[in-house]
Scaffold this motif. Sequence first.
Motif, PDB file in Angstrom:
ATOM      1  N   ARG A 160       0.847  -1.193   0.000  1.00  0.00           N
ATOM      2  CA  ARG A 160       0.000   0.000   0.000  1.00  0.00           C
ATOM      3  C   ARG A 160       0.884   1.244   0.000  1.00  0.00           C
ATOM      4  O   ARG A 160       1.670   1.452   0.933  1.00  0.00           O
ATOM      5  N   LEU A 161       0.742   2.056  -1.042  1.00  0.00           N
ATOM      6  CA  LEU A 161       1.488   3.307  -1.147  1.00  0.00           C
ATOM      7  C   LEU A 161       0.572   4.443  -0.698  1.00  0.00           C
ATOM      8  O   LEU A 161      -0.449   4.711  -1.333  1.00  0.00           O
ATOM      9  N   HIS A 162       0.941   5.108   0.376  1.00  0.00           N
ATOM     10  CA  HIS A 162       0.072   6.113   0.989  1.00  0.00           C
ATOM     11  C   HIS A 162       0.400   7.520   0.485  1.00  0.00           C
ATOM     12  O   HIS A 162       1.557   7.955   0.520  1.00  0.00           O
ATOM     13  N   PHE A 163      -0.651   8.223   0.035  1.00  0.00           N
ATOM     14  CA  PHE A 163      -0.547   9.626  -0.353  1.00  0.00           C
ATOM     15  C   PHE A 163      -1.508  10.435   0.513  1.00  0.00           C
ATOM     16  O   PHE A 163      -2.164   9.887   1.397  1.00  0.00           O
ATOM     17  N   GLN A 164      -1.605  11.722   0.245  1.00  0.00           N
ATOM     18  CA  GLN A 164      -2.406  12.590   1.099  1.00  0.00           C
ATOM     19  C   GLN A 164      -3.865  12.146   1.172  1.00  0.00           C
ATOM     20  O   GLN A 164      -4.438  12.030   2.251  1.00  0.00           O
ATOM     21  N   ASN A 165      -4.462  11.883   0.013  1.00  0.00           N
ATOM     22  CA  ASN A 165      -5.886  11.537  -0.012  1.00  0.00           C
ATOM     23  C   ASN A 165      -6.171  10.233  -0.742  1.00  0.00           C
ATOM     24  O   ASN A 165      -7.305  10.002  -1.176  1.00  0.00           O
ATOM     25  N   GLU A 166      -5.168   9.402  -0.902  1.00  0.00           N
ATOM     26  CA  GLU A 166      -5.366   8.179  -1.673  1.00  0.00           C
ATOM     27  C   GLU A 166      -4.326   7.134  -1.298  1.00  0.00           C
ATOM     28  O   GLU A 166      -3.217   7.459  -0.867  1.00  0.00           O
ATOM     29  N   ILE A 167      -4.706   5.867  -1.458  1.00  0.00           N
ATOM     30  CA  ILE A 167      -3.789   4.748  -1.253  1.00  0.00           C
ATOM     31  C   ILE A 167      -3.749   3.934  -2.542  1.00  0.00           C
ATOM     32  O   ILE A 167      -4.791   3.526  -3.061  1.00  0.00           O
ATOM     33  N   LEU A 168      -2.550   3.717  -3.061  1.00  0.00           N
ATOM     34  CA  LEU A 168      -2.381   2.910  -4.266  1.00  0.00           C
ATOM     35  C   LEU A 168      -1.922   1.508  -3.876  1.00  0.00           C
ATOM     36  O   LEU A 168      -1.000   1.349  -3.070  1.00  0.00           O
ATOM     37  N   LEU A 169      -2.575   0.503  -4.450  1.00  0.00           N
ATOM     38  CA  LEU A 169      -2.225  -0.891  -4.183  1.00  0.00           C
ATOM     39  C   LEU A 169      -1.389  -1.445  -5.330  1.00  0.00           C
ATOM     40  O   LEU A 169      -1.734  -1.273  -6.504  1.00  0.00           O
ATOM     41  N   VAL A 170      -0.299  -2.108  -4.992  1.00  0.00           N
ATOM     42  CA  VAL A 170       0.589  -2.691  -6.003  1.00  0.00           C
ATOM     43  C   VAL A 170       1.095  -4.044  -5.512  1.00  0.00           C
ATOM     44  O   VAL A 170       0.940  -4.396  -4.338  1.00  0.00           O
TER      45      VAL A 170
END
Length: 353
Positions: free
Chosen positions: A50-60
């Motif tokens: 899980r890559l965490h950003f300010q308002n979103e999480i990207l799954l890879v």
Amino acid sequence: MSDFCNVRTRNLHNDVTNCLDVTGTANHFESTAHFLQSDFSGLRNFCDVRLHFQNEILLVHSAVLAAFSSTFLEKLKKSENGSFDVDLKFLDKNSVKKVLDFIYFGKVTFNFDTLQNDLEVISYFGIGQLQDEIEKKLVAIARKGKCVEVLNLVTTNLKTIPHSPSTLLAVSDETVSDLVSILHVLSSTNQLSYSNLLSISVNSIVTIVSSRIPDSMKIDVINIALKWIYERRLNDRKASNILCGLTFGSMTYAELVHFRSSLIQTVIPVTLDIVCTHAEHSIHTPNPAATSISSFPLNDATSLGVATIPTAATLQSENFDDCNTAMSFTADDLRRLGFAKMPLTRQKQQDEK
């Protein structure tokens, strides 16, 4: 003993005859790639990072990241559980998405407007293949007449190292050297226009004077910096800070410190008022303020060579291109500042590097 050998031989024979070697097709792993691409494009049910950003999480997928990113390969080696969370709020989310598209699909389009953010992400991920391809394309663009634009782009987020003239960029030292060498060619062949000179950013000038290029090119690079400092009407403090970043590969550190100090003392200490007029034969666009009085930090004219520096009297009697009224630094100036010209063999070694 003989009976044992016979039994052992018979067992080995049976082992061989009972084996079936099966080889997949040449594109055997494509099905795995398609599955991972499909999962990444869809619900991402099998993603474990899980890559965490300010308002979103990207799954890879961790396996995909580890295969392409040297940074994540090391991070994942240290992971003790089945999932992994990474805080990437310091990176641009859209740039990360572009890099992930390249990782999964092998194709992506980068725009000049956001390339600096993209380069930071690529550098952080440690994707050498993508980094090399982008840098090659940037050098190719610079060779087509966009050298200043490319330099300004790659130096946008220049980071300085405390107590050191060195700098950190999102591109390699080799690419910086290539770009500065191209700029040197443009300048030495009178293809660096007045407007292009003025459009060079402060970060680019700092990078230019500190770049690792052969000493034979360095004199012209000093000239570019001095012209830029003069035309931009920089104050003494800013000019001094820029010149403090100057490097010469052939000098020891002590010699370099002395040289910087001597150059700064030669260029900056006295302010001389001069009148600049534009040459009728110049190919550059006239400067609207060219006829006004400007401040030119300068020491005694003889310290940098009378023949290369226009005096006030000369300026009143002749027309000069604004870009060429700045100081011209020559090899003789090295001797005036206390540094003899390098031996020919040493210079040749520098040029070959």
